[in-house]
Design a protein around this motif. Structure first.
Motif, mmCIF file in Angstrom:
data_model
loop_
_atom_site.group_PDB
_atom_site.id
_atom_site.type_symbol
_atom_site.label_atom_id
_atom_site.label_comp_id
_atom_site.label_asym_id
_atom_site.label_seq_id
_atom_site.Cartn_x
_atom_site.Cartn_y
_atom_site.Cartn_z
ATOM 1 N N LYS A 1 45.831 31.449 37.254
ATOM 2 C CA LYS A 1 46.067 32.888 37.468
ATOM 3 C C LYS A 1 44.795 33.628 37.876
ATOM 4 C CE LYS A 1 50.282 33.641 34.942
ATOM 5 N NZ LYS A 1 51.035 34.543 34.089
ATOM 6 N N TRP A 2 43.619 32.995 37.664
ATOM 7 C CA TRP A 2 42.382 33.591 38.184
ATOM 8 C C TRP A 2 42.442 33.669 39.704
ATOM 9 C CZ3 TRP A 2 38.209 30.151 35.374
ATOM 10 C CH2 TRP A 2 38.079 30.569 34.047
ATOM 11 N N LYS B 1 44.924 34.272 41.865
ATOM 12 C CA LYS B 1 46.152 34.860 42.381
ATOM 13 C C LYS B 1 45.826 36.262 42.894
ATOM 14 C CE LYS B 1 50.959 35.233 41.000
ATOM 15 N NZ LYS B 1 51.863 35.369 39.881
ATOM 16 N N VAL C 1 45.648 39.843 44.367
ATOM 17 C CA VAL C 1 46.538 40.945 44.729
ATOM 18 C C VAL C 1 45.805 41.854 45.718
ATOM 19 C CG1 VAL C 1 47.738 42.991 43.828
ATOM 20 C CG2 VAL C 1 47.791 40.867 42.536
ATOM 21 N N SER C 2 44.493 41.968 45.521
ATOM 22 C CA SER C 2 43.690 42.800 46.415
ATOM 23 C C SER C 2 42.423 42.027 46.806
ATOM 24 C CB SER C 2 43.299 44.102 45.722
ATOM 25 O OG SER C 2 42.398 43.821 44.671
ATOM 26 N N TYR D 1 39.498 42.661 45.938
ATOM 27 C CA TYR D 1 38.598 42.554 44.781
ATOM 28 C C TYR D 1 38.952 41.333 43.938
ATOM 29 C CZ TYR D 1 37.679 47.196 46.375
ATOM 30 O OH TYR D 1 37.369 48.249 47.178
ATOM 31 N N ASP D 2 40.255 41.023 43.880
ATOM 32 C CA ASP D 2 40.688 39.809 43.173
ATOM 33 C C ASP D 2 40.152 38.580 43.882
ATOM 34 O OD1 ASP D 2 42.422 40.884 41.136
ATOM 35 O OD2 ASP D 2 43.643 41.538 42.802
ATOM 36 N N PHE E 1 36.656 38.185 43.022
ATOM 37 C CA PHE E 1 36.580 37.651 41.654
ATOM 38 C C PHE E 1 36.881 36.146 41.651
ATOM 39 C CE2 PHE E 1 39.241 36.398 38.013
ATOM 40 C CZ PHE E 1 38.318 36.509 36.992
ATOM 41 N N HIS F 1 31.800 53.023 41.070
ATOM 42 C CA HIS F 1 33.186 52.542 41.073
ATOM 43 C C HIS F 1 33.991 53.106 42.236
ATOM 44 C CE1 HIS F 1 33.837 50.130 37.425
ATOM 45 N NE2 HIS F 1 32.677 50.639 37.113
ATOM 46 N N ARG G 1 33.465 51.165 45.613
ATOM 47 C CA ARG G 1 33.543 49.711 45.442
ATOM 48 C C ARG G 1 33.838 48.971 46.738
ATOM 49 N NH1 ARG G 1 37.697 51.743 42.367
ATOM 50 N NH2 ARG G 1 39.803 51.277 43.067
ATOM 51 N N GLY H 1 54.608 41.897 46.258
ATOM 52 C CA GLY H 1 53.488 41.235 45.596
ATOM 53 C C GLY H 1 52.528 42.134 44.843
ATOM 54 N N PRO I 1 43.274 39.433 35.332
ATOM 55 C CA PRO I 1 43.112 37.989 35.120
ATOM 56 C C PRO I 1 42.741 37.645 33.677
ATOM 57 C CG PRO I 1 41.322 38.847 36.471
ATOM 58 C CD PRO I 1 42.268 39.969 36.263
ATOM 59 N N ALA J 1 45.867 37.629 31.762
ATOM 60 C CA ALA J 1 46.692 36.480 32.156
ATOM 61 C C ALA J 1 46.285 35.212 31.421
ATOM 62 C CB ALA J 1 46.580 36.258 33.659
ATOM 63 N N THR J 2 44.984 35.137 31.075
ATOM 64 C CA THR J 2 44.489 33.897 30.480
ATOM 65 C C THR J 2 44.212 34.013 28.983
ATOM 66 O OG1 THR J 2 42.300 34.541 31.280
ATOM 67 C CG2 THR J 2 43.492 32.944 32.595
ATOM 68 N N ALA K 1 37.152 42.217 37.557
ATOM 69 C CA ALA K 1 37.862 41.844 38.797
ATOM 70 C C ALA K 1 38.339 43.092 39.529
ATOM 71 C CB ALA K 1 39.039 40.938 38.473
ATOM 72 N N ALA L 1 41.015 44.612 39.610
ATOM 73 C CA ALA L 1 42.409 44.640 40.067
ATOM 74 C C ALA L 1 43.139 45.823 39.446
ATOM 75 C CB ALA L 1 43.089 43.336 39.689
ATOM 76 N N GLU M 1 42.685 48.981 41.365
ATOM 77 C CA GLU M 1 43.335 48.919 42.670
ATOM 78 C C GLU M 1 44.827 49.239 42.597
ATOM 79 O OE1 GLU M 1 42.336 48.366 46.065
ATOM 80 O OE2 GLU M 1 40.660 49.163 44.924
ATOM 81 N N GLU N 1 41.186 54.625 37.533
ATOM 82 C CA GLU N 1 40.031 53.716 37.434
ATOM 83 C C GLU N 1 39.868 53.094 36.040
ATOM 84 O OE1 GLU N 1 37.869 53.018 39.964
ATOM 85 O OE2 GLU N 1 37.974 54.675 41.379
ATOM 86 N N LYS O 1 36.487 51.376 35.414
ATOM 87 C CA LYS O 1 35.360 52.260 35.103
ATOM 88 C C LYS O 1 35.384 52.638 33.621
ATOM 89 C CE LYS O 1 33.102 56.519 36.497
ATOM 90 N NZ LYS O 1 33.204 57.737 37.283
#
Lengths: 115, 234
Positions: free
Chosen positions: A4-5, A7, A9-10, A12-13, A16, A88, A91, B63, B152, B155-156, B200, B202, B205, B212, B215
């Motif tokens: 899942k690391w 996967k 979506v954007s 930025y992912d 990462f 931020h 980014r 997605g 993420p 998720a883990t 990350a 996400a 986003e 944010e 942040k």
């Protein structure tokens, strides 16, 4: 679950995921490097291993390793800046700068190696 | 327009296609209603306010997590793929289990803590506009779970509090009227909390309110570090 690391979506992912992937590559390289160094007590073995690493085919792998290392370092600085609570809102600009800087340093490092 | 919806009947996941007549102004939520009312009444989804306030209708659209009530269908690529949020247990179709999410939110004590409350003779807690500005953006969180679904770290690590809960923690830690910062920081300092975030980004986003969360987590880290340093000084 660790999958899942990776996967995204954007973008930025993706950054990462690449940070994790390059981290794993560098950790693997470190182990390999230490294994090489451990052969120093046997000069013949060490020399034979060094011959492999200085072959032109191996230099392509070195180039990829440079890219992984440079990205990991530059992107790490970007993350540190964000983790200190700054920029931020900028980014996207930071990420673009990271990618551009990574490639510039990579090209420069390749130039230095070829020279 | 074709809608490809991920269904769950309690045993199996499968995609089902629905054709919906669309026009400008329709949202994804309107289309889900059309499908349920005119095509398949067994389709389950969660909704309430229909105007981006309650956060109930968050689903993955093509997605990416988004509020179904705020997403215009004319802006989407066809076929429109609708799935339940990630990192949550799916109950049925697009409905996910939020119990754990809200327990984590509750764990950070998302309310003003004071030890001088007097309900018989209530007094106003004065706050300057600049003090309000420090946390206002983060108070807009609607707990839709979009940030949690893409995180993420969440998720883990099942124990990780997640971005929404940490945003709530920072919102109250930064509130000048609050006196519970220390106990709240103690909670987020735990092994499975604040420091599990990998930046990350996400969460920031996908946040439909653009608050944010990434942040807020970093600012909360700063507060935590300062608190840890303060504790070292006798």
């Amino acid at each position: 679950m660790i999958i899942k690391w990776f996967k995204p979506v954007s973008i930025y992912d993706l950054a990462f995921s690449l940070q994790r992937l390059t981290g794993i590559i560098l950790a693997f390289y470190l182990c390999l490097h230490l294994a090489y160094l451990s052969t120093l007590s046997n000069p013949k073995l060490y020399e034979s291993l060094i011959e492999i690493t200085v072959s032109p085919e191996f230099l392509y792998l070195d180039a990829v390793l440079f890219l992984a290392g440079i990205y990991h370092g530059v992107n790490g600085f970007r993350i540190i800046i964000h983790e200190l609570g700054y920029l931020h809102k900028h980014r996207m600009e930071m990420l673009i700068f990271t990618v551009v800087l990574t490639f510039l340093v990579w090209i420069f490092s390749l130039y230095m190696v070829i020279l | 327009m074709i809608f490809k919806i991920k269904r769950f009947d309690g045993k199996n996941f499968y995609f089902q296609d629905f054709e919906v007549p669309v026009k400008k102004g329709l949202t994804v939520l309107d289309c889900l209603f059309y499908i349920r009312d005119c095509i398949d009444s067994s389709l389950s989804f969660r909704m309430s306010c229909r105007m981006g306030i309650c956060g109930s209708c968050a689903v993955r659209i093509n997605g990416k997590p988004a509020l179904a009530c705020e997403t215009q269908v004319v802006n989407l690529k066809e076929p429109v793929k609708i799935e339940p949020l990630d990192n949550f247990k799916v109950l049925k179709d697009l409905v996910v289990e939020f119990d754990d999410f809200f327990l984590k939110h509750k764990a950070v004590k998302p309310y003003i803590i004071r030890n001088d409350l007097n309900y018989k003779n209530p007094v106003e807690f004065i706050q300057k506009p600049e003090e309000l500005k420090k946390y206002y953006d983060f108070s807009l969180c609607i707990k839709c779970g979009a940030c949690y679904s893409v995180c993420p770290a969440a998720a883990t690590n099942e124990k990780y509090l997640g971005p929404a809960a940490l945003v709530a923690a920072y919102r109250f830690v930064a509130d000048s009227r609050d006196r519970g910062a220390r106990e709240r920081l103690e909670i987020v300092m735990d092994d499975h909390c604040l420091w599990r975030c990998h930046s990350a980004m996400a969460c920031s986003e996908v946040c439909p309110k653009k608050i944010e969360p990434a942040k807020a987590i970093q600012l909360l880290r700063r507060k935590t570090v300062l608190e840890a340093i303060r504790r070292l000084i006798p």
